[in-house]
Design an enzyme around this catalytic site. Sequence first.
Site, PDB file in Angstrom:
ATOM      1  N   CYS A   1       0.807  -1.228   0.000  1.00 34.80           N
ATOM      2  CA  CYS A   1       0.000   0.000   0.000  1.00 34.80           C
ATOM      3  C   CYS A   1       0.837   1.274   0.000  1.00 34.80           C
ATOM      4  CB  CYS A   1      -0.926   0.003   1.213  1.00 34.80           C
ATOM      5  SG  CYS A   1      -1.727  -1.582   1.527  1.00 34.80           S
TER       6      CYS A   1
ATOM      7  N   ASP B   1      -3.419  -3.024   7.624  1.00 29.13           N
ATOM      8  CA  ASP B   1      -4.643  -3.713   8.030  1.00 29.13           C
ATOM      9  C   ASP B   1      -4.701  -5.113   7.433  1.00 29.13           C
ATOM     10  OD1 ASP B   1      -5.035  -1.088   8.840  1.00 29.13           O
ATOM     11  OD2 ASP B   1      -7.179  -1.140   8.445  1.00 29.13           O
TER      12      ASP B   1
ATOM     13  N   CYS C   1      -2.103   3.146   3.095  1.00 29.75           N
ATOM     14  CA  CYS C   1      -2.992   2.259   3.846  1.00 29.75           C
ATOM     15  C   CYS C   1      -3.865   3.051   4.802  1.00 29.75           C
ATOM     16  CB  CYS C   1      -2.185   1.197   4.580  1.00 29.75           C
ATOM     17  SG  CYS C   1      -3.200  -0.126   5.288  1.00 29.75           S
TER      18      CYS C   1
ATOM     19  N   LYS D   1      -5.227   3.958   7.777  1.00 31.24           N
ATOM     20  CA  LYS D   1      -5.189   4.941   8.865  1.00 31.24           C
ATOM     21  C   LYS D   1      -4.277   6.112   8.555  1.00 31.24           C
ATOM     22  CE  LYS D   1      -7.911   2.049  10.533  1.00 31.24           C
ATOM     23  NZ  LYS D   1      -7.773   1.155   9.371  1.00 31.24           N
TER      24      LYS D   1
ATOM     25  N   CYS E   1      -5.221  -1.398  -1.349  1.00 33.09           N
ATOM     26  CA  CYS E   1      -6.197  -2.422  -1.766  1.00 33.09           C
ATOM     27  C   CYS E   1      -7.124  -1.921  -2.868  1.00 33.09           C
ATOM     28  CB  CYS E   1      -7.001  -2.881  -0.569  1.00 33.09           C
ATOM     29  SG  CYS E   1      -6.003  -3.717   0.682  1.00 33.09           S
TER      30      CYS E   1
ATOM     31  N   GLU F   1     -10.642  -4.736  12.964  1.00 33.86           N
ATOM     32  CA  GLU F   1     -11.575  -5.050  11.874  1.00 33.86           C
ATOM     33  C   GLU F   1     -11.818  -6.554  11.854  1.00 33.86           C
ATOM     34  OE1 GLU F   1      -9.847  -3.489   8.329  1.00 33.86           O
ATOM     35  OE2 GLU F   1     -10.340  -1.424   8.839  1.00 33.86           O
TER      36      GLU F   1
ATOM     37  N   SER G   1     -13.689  -4.094   7.899  1.00 35.23           N
ATOM     38  CA  SER G   1     -12.901  -3.655   6.756  1.00 35.23           C
ATOM     39  C   SER G   1     -13.834  -3.098   5.690  1.00 35.23           C
ATOM     40  CB  SER G   1     -12.127  -4.842   6.172  1.00 35.23           C
ATOM     41  OG  SER G   1     -11.664  -4.563   4.874  1.00 35.23           O
TER      42      SER G   1
END
Length: 561
Positions: free
Chosen positions: A57, A89, A130, A132, A202, A452, A478
């Site tokens: 990511c 994550d 990613c 956060k 993602c 998550e 998620s």
Amino acid sequence: MTAYGPTHPAKRQSAALTDGVDRAPARAMLKGVGFTDADLARPLIGVATTWIETMPCNLNHRLLAGYVKQGIRRAGGTPLEFNTIAVSDGVTMGTTGMRASLVSREVIADSIELVARGHLFDGLVCIVGCDKTIPAAVMALARLDLPGLVLYGGSIAAGRYRGKDVTIQDVFEAVGAHAAGSMTDAEVHALESVACPGAGACGGHFTANTMATALDFLGVSAPGLNEVPATHPGKPEAAVRAGELAMRLVESDTRPSHVLTRAAFENAITAIAATGGSTNGVLHLLAIAQEVGVELSIDDFDTISARTPIVADIKPGGRYVATDLFRAGGVALVARELVRAGVVNEDAIGVDGRSLRQVAEAAHERPGQDVVVSWDAPLKPHGGLAILRGNLAPDGCVVKLAGHERLYHRGPARVFDSEEACFAAVKARAIQPGDVVVIRYEGPAGGPGMREMLHVTASLVGEGLGDEVALITDGRFSGATHGLMVGHVAPEAFRGGPIAHVRDGDLVVVDVENRQLNVELAEDELARRAADWTQPEPRYASGVFSKYAAAVGSASEGAVT
């Protein structure tokens, strides 16, 4: 100009660091880095990256930082690059490591703030990836109120498996399919080996792409830059443009407080609702709003979502991935449909100086695309989020409506006090059709870190139970989660919320149309159970998790410390 000044008028912060004979020691150290007198006479622009080698990511951030710095220099500034942390994550999902994810949002925001304050930057560009890292960067910008913007590193390309586009969501669901006997070891291995083909976050409209889209509508990113995929040949130029724009913002003294208005937050919520975005957007926008002092409540998401049509056909609820949206014409197409529908504040101005209406008017649509549909023939007439209350969630909870048609479920509770306990039951195929899976003590303080539940939810889908059960939790989901899943239940179990008092076999009702989440128990029985309840010992007695658990607030208010 002498070596001791005067310098550029836009050095509103950094002049105190670099100007005058008294600052000779500071200049000496900066010259040791390689900066010249000319460099130090220009505005100093921080370039924050969240590069890390633990995930694809954020893998391109060092590369993008070089191009951002090119843009800053080209526009007359001096860039100073620095790095902060990130937690994946996807890699940590289903492990205790996932507890670090939401905690990292606060650490990232704090660390960007500290470096910017410590080095008296005049402006800031934050490169994010990613999940956060995205809200964390905006939180830091809002606190600092420094001219600057956020640049998303871009989505990963889709993988290819047996002639179909695949994402990390497919791999998580393959775990459930394997448990159900419909995929072999070799098939899972083949899928995992092609699902993530390189750098980028993602690929579906999961939390990272949801938040990147929201930032365009929020005004802290320049529309057209975030959506360029991570490995697309146009990404370096997008980074250069971000650097140039940062300098223009510094020169004009355009600050986050100028764009982060109530209207901008409403636009961002609308964008999440219209694209079937992640429930994490609720948590993060609430947190950002607190930083900038904009009044925003969890109920605003329900009100706005109810009036917003879903116009983007994107995974996990739809057919396409983020790179498909980019090729179709990008986020500007979504803006165009929402402006036409009259559900956004079209005069809100972003960091690039354009109004949302101007962004919409400049949209270029690829002929024949069907990723974004017309607002008057939407995929669904109402947005992808709803806020429920009731005797199980007095302070509210979040349900995602995109990707399924179910608005009601009544069934017996299957209660688990951790994600691991639930996953073991799912893997053992002990969850039955009709059950309401309850995962608790996974909230912001109880987890801590509000993990998550994708490991569980994807496995349920993979086993064929996605349309047969409901799941409620004080943890999170998620952005890849789909099905009737209710998260962010507040108050959380660790702080004595009613979810702590549910027992196996209790009948739980999820009623989306009436915005209710209830357990069918008399008030006096719930009160009796509450009186008998004892708060469990914290999972961590020291360290960052312990400090976070003691300081974090409710999910219904953004889970901020």
